[in-house]
Write an enzyme that holds these catalytic residues in place. Structure first.
Site, PDB file in Angstrom:
ATOM      1  N   ALA B  73       0.819  -1.215   0.000  1.00  0.00           N
ATOM      2  CA  ALA B  73       0.000   0.000   0.000  1.00  0.00           C
ATOM      3  C   ALA B  73       0.854   1.268   0.000  1.00  0.00           C
ATOM      4  O   ALA B  73       0.458   2.281  -0.576  1.00  0.00           O
ATOM      5  CB  ALA B  73      -0.940  -0.010   1.191  1.00  0.00           C
ATOM      6  N   THR B  74       2.008   1.220   0.635  1.00  0.00           N
ATOM      7  CA  THR B  74       2.868   2.404   0.635  1.00  0.00           C
ATOM      8  C   THR B  74       3.262   2.766  -0.794  1.00  0.00           C
ATOM      9  O   THR B  74       3.174   3.921  -1.208  1.00  0.00           O
ATOM     10  CB  THR B  74       4.122   2.160   1.503  1.00  0.00           C
ATOM     11  OG1 THR B  74       3.714   2.106   2.871  1.00  0.00           O
ATOM     12  CG2 THR B  74       5.146   3.276   1.337  1.00  0.00           C
ATOM     13  N   ASN B 153      -6.122   3.822  10.272  1.00  0.00           N
ATOM     14  CA  ASN B 153      -5.402   2.678  10.843  1.00  0.00           C
ATOM     15  C   ASN B 153      -5.339   2.692  12.361  1.00  0.00           C
ATOM     16  O   ASN B 153      -5.369   1.653  13.004  1.00  0.00           O
ATOM     17  CB  ASN B 153      -3.995   2.621  10.256  1.00  0.00           C
ATOM     18  CG  ASN B 153      -3.296   3.962  10.268  1.00  0.00           C
ATOM     19  OD1 ASN B 153      -3.853   4.986   9.880  1.00  0.00           O
ATOM     20  ND2 ASN B 153      -2.063   3.973  10.740  1.00  0.00           N
ATOM     21  N   GLN B 181      -6.977  -0.409   5.221  1.00  0.00           N
ATOM     22  CA  GLN B 181      -7.603  -1.017   6.404  1.00  0.00           C
ATOM     23  C   GLN B 181      -9.025  -1.498   6.121  1.00  0.00           C
ATOM     24  O   GLN B 181      -9.599  -2.233   6.921  1.00  0.00           O
ATOM     25  CB  GLN B 181      -7.652   0.004   7.558  1.00  0.00           C
ATOM     26  CG  GLN B 181      -6.301   0.475   8.048  1.00  0.00           C
ATOM     27  CD  GLN B 181      -5.533  -0.578   8.811  1.00  0.00           C
ATOM     28  OE1 GLN B 181      -6.101  -1.575   9.292  1.00  0.00           O
ATOM     29  NE2 GLN B 181      -4.239  -0.392   8.937  1.00  0.00           N
ATOM     30  N   HIS B 203      -1.434  -8.028   3.040  1.00  0.00           N
ATOM     31  CA  HIS B 203      -1.098  -8.502   4.385  1.00  0.00           C
ATOM     32  C   HIS B 203      -2.018  -7.985   5.489  1.00  0.00           C
ATOM     33  O   HIS B 203      -1.933  -8.443   6.625  1.00  0.00           O
ATOM     34  CB  HIS B 203       0.368  -8.193   4.723  1.00  0.00           C
ATOM     35  CG  HIS B 203       0.635  -6.778   5.092  1.00  0.00           C
ATOM     36  ND1 HIS B 203       0.674  -6.368   6.402  1.00  0.00           N
ATOM     37  CD2 HIS B 203       0.861  -5.688   4.342  1.00  0.00           C
ATOM     38  CE1 HIS B 203       0.933  -5.063   6.418  1.00  0.00           C
ATOM     39  NE2 HIS B 203       1.046  -4.634   5.180  1.00  0.00           N
ATOM     40  N   THR B 242       9.344  -7.491 -12.412  1.00  0.00           N
ATOM     41  CA  THR B 242       8.811  -8.847 -12.485  1.00  0.00           C
ATOM     42  C   THR B 242       7.754  -9.049 -11.413  1.00  0.00           C
ATOM     43  O   THR B 242       7.957  -8.664 -10.256  1.00  0.00           O
ATOM     44  CB  THR B 242       9.957  -9.863 -12.294  1.00  0.00           C
ATOM     45  OG1 THR B 242      10.864  -9.709 -13.372  1.00  0.00           O
ATOM     46  CG2 THR B 242       9.449 -11.290 -12.257  1.00  0.00           C
ATOM     47  N   CYS B 327       7.224   6.718  23.371  1.00  0.00           N
ATOM     48  CA  CYS B 327       8.290   7.000  24.317  1.00  0.00           C
ATOM     49  C   CYS B 327       9.611   6.421  23.830  1.00  0.00           C
ATOM     50  O   CYS B 327      10.675   6.906  24.169  1.00  0.00           O
ATOM     51  CB  CYS B 327       7.923   6.421  25.675  1.00  0.00           C
ATOM     52  SG  CYS B 327       8.961   6.957  27.012  1.00  0.00           S
TER      53      CYS B 327
END
Lengths: 137, 403
Positions: B73-74, B153, B181, B203, B242, B327
């Protein structure tokens, strides 16, 4: 990130959680950190007439390393004189707890809390507050 | 019950064994290059890819020719934004997006700003949503693209996609949605929602990592994006390289299963999610972040005030979740999504995202409720902020020492 066994031990079985009477003449209270930074520590010491720390308590809002650092600090403070307590250096906490670099600020905060508690006690006793050493964090 | 319990399904999901099984022949037996036209190895894999392309197109109501395979997706988000920017430069340079988008959108926009794009980042309301009026007001003569994520997300909140799609169509502006999502979890239709470009990935829906797709509309209007990866001209010239055949076959299978089981999964998971959420809201000063009305069935994001998120996660080490607190990062900045809701930093630091999934069981939910409740209570007992709250001290009245 994996925590060291000592951090896990202090987190799971924190020593000296609690509150001392902050209005008492023999109690010094240090409150450091800020909620928006995700770390707040309150450390208190009870000092005998001879200048020995008889009791130390803490409460901490923060990550496991912050909790462990303050828990360890109270353990070290008990039985020390106020002057000896001032000698505690944050790097000793880092070493003892094997804190990773991103958690060094937790130890700095614990040292700041010790100094703040001692200063609060000094002011109550009519002594000059100690000049805060500028820590880099 | 296997520990730790996995409740981080918005991050990634376990590969469904049925998906894994469908993929295996393409590693060991049918390993040809899908672009090889000269022999049976190539034909066989091309057949597998074609079939998967159909399965994948179907889940979003698209035609198989409109699916461009990517690495995830990125990459799809990058291709959509940068590809549109280049392709439609003559039409305009203004993009509209939302402040709570994924970094793949926000950082791609920042990159384009450096190249001369003008980007409007719409703020969200306290419930995590934008309104159609906000989009309407942001549209300018040089607006070429609106990019709004389908479901967030971190919060699971679902944006008014259908209304936005209709508005964009009316105005002749391209509409892209990052549906990473949403696809496979709730019904998504590029036809009904008037979507021109849509990013999704395998995924997040029980498929393998490393494979995703960008839907690019072919009709009414015909949309094109400039390739960002040049090479052999695969995927109608929009994405060379490919094809990841086993991944694509797994992606297809994952879509087929999701389509068949979406309704039953969603009903089961929303029941479990509600049980978890209601039980945790029994704790004092616990709040759900984002709207509960328009939300994915398997997600909840809860802040436990006066408890720090990372400390809490350590206390619930038998449950794998994500926290809005950062943190661990050098910046100490809590989640920008939560901050954009107008949450105080301390609440943002205290948040936990629970993402249930196909393999979550009732037993795991019961365990999680007990584990989180115990940890919150324990940490509050050692929190100076909780003590002050209980004494009625306004934390805002205290002069904190920032560090």
């Amino acid at each position: 990130m994996a925590y060291s066994d000592k951090v896990i031990d202090h987190y799971t079985n924190p020593r000296n959680i609690g509150t001392l009477d902050k209005s008492s003449e023999s109690v010094g209270t240090g409150l450091v950190g800020a909620p928006e930074c995700g770390d707040v520590m309150r450390l208190q010491i009870q000092v005998s007439d001879e200048g020995v720390i008889e009791d130390a308590k803490f409460k901490t809002f923060g990550c496991g390393s912050a909790i462990a650092s303050s828990s360890l600090a109270t353990e070290w403070l008990k039985g020390k004189s106020v002057d000896e307590a001032l000698e505690i250096d944050n790097m000793e906490i880092v070493e003892e707890l094997a804190l990773p670099p991103v958690k060094i600020h937790c130890s700095v905060l614990a040292e700041d809390a010790i100094k703040a508690a001692i200063n609060d006690y000094r002011v109550k006793k009519g002594l000059e507050p100690l000049e805060a050493e500028k820590s880099i964090h | 019950m296997q520990l730790p319990i996995y409740l981080d399904n918005n991050s990634t999901t376990k590969c469904d064994p049925r998906v894994f099984e469908a993929m295996t022949p393409y590693f060991l037996k049918d390993y040809g290059n899908a672009a090889s036209r000269s022999h049976a190895y190539g034909w066989k894999t091309e057949e597998g890819v074609d079939y998967a392309r159909e399965q994948i197109a179907k889940i979003i109501g698209a035609n198989s020719k409109e699916i461009i395979f990517t690495s995830g997706a990125t990459e799809s988000n990058n291709l959509a934004l940068k590809g549109v920017y280049e392709m439609y430069a003559a039409k305009g340079n203004h993009f509209i997006t939302v402040s709570t988008e994924h970094k793949a959108i926000l950082d791609a926009c920042k990159h384009l700003e450096k190249l001369g794009a003008e980007v409007t980042y719409l703020p969200v309301a306290e419930n995590g949503l934008i309104t159609i009026e906000q989009i309407q007001e942001a549209i300018k003569p040089n607006t070429v693209l609106v990019s709004v994520m389908y479901a967030n997300n971190e919060l699971g909140v679902i944006q008014p996609i259908r209304e936005i799609g209709a508005l964009c169509k009316e105005k002749g502006i391209l509409f892209h949605t990052d549906a990473t999502q949403a696809v496979g979890k709730i019904p998504v239709s590029v036809i009904d929602d008037n979507i021109d470009l849509l990013s999704f990935t395998a995924h997040k829906m029980y498929g393998p990592k490393g494979v995703g797709a960008l839907y690019v509309r072919r009709k009414n209007p015909r949309v094109k994006v400039t390739a960002q990866i040049d090479g052999g001209g695969h995927e109608r010239g929009m994405r060379s390289g490919t094809l990841n055949v086993p991944g694509i076959v797994g992606f297809g299978k994952a879509c087929e299963i999701a389509m068949a089981e979406m309704d039953t999964d969603a009903a089961r998971l929303s029941k479990m999610r509600d049980k978890l959420e209601n039980a945790l809201l029994q704790l004092e000063e616990a709040y759900v972040n984002g709207t509960k009305e328009h939300r994915l069935p398997h997600t909840t994001n809860i802040s436990f005030k006066y408890v720090e998120g990372e400390g809490l996660m350590m206390g619930i080490k038998d449950v794998a979740v994500s926290s809005g607190s950062a943190c661990t990062s050098a910046s100490l900045e809590p989640s920008y999504v939560l901050k954009n809701l107008g949450l105080d930093d301390e609440l943002a630091h205290s948040s936990i995202r629970f993402g249930l999934g196909r393999f979550t069981t009732d037993e795991e939910i019961d365990f999680t409720i007990k584990c989180v409740t115990d940890a919150v209570n324990k940490l509050r007992d050692m929190s100076p902020l909780w003590e002050m709250f209980k004494e009625g001290i306004d934390l805002k009245s205290i002069e904190w020492t920032e560090h």
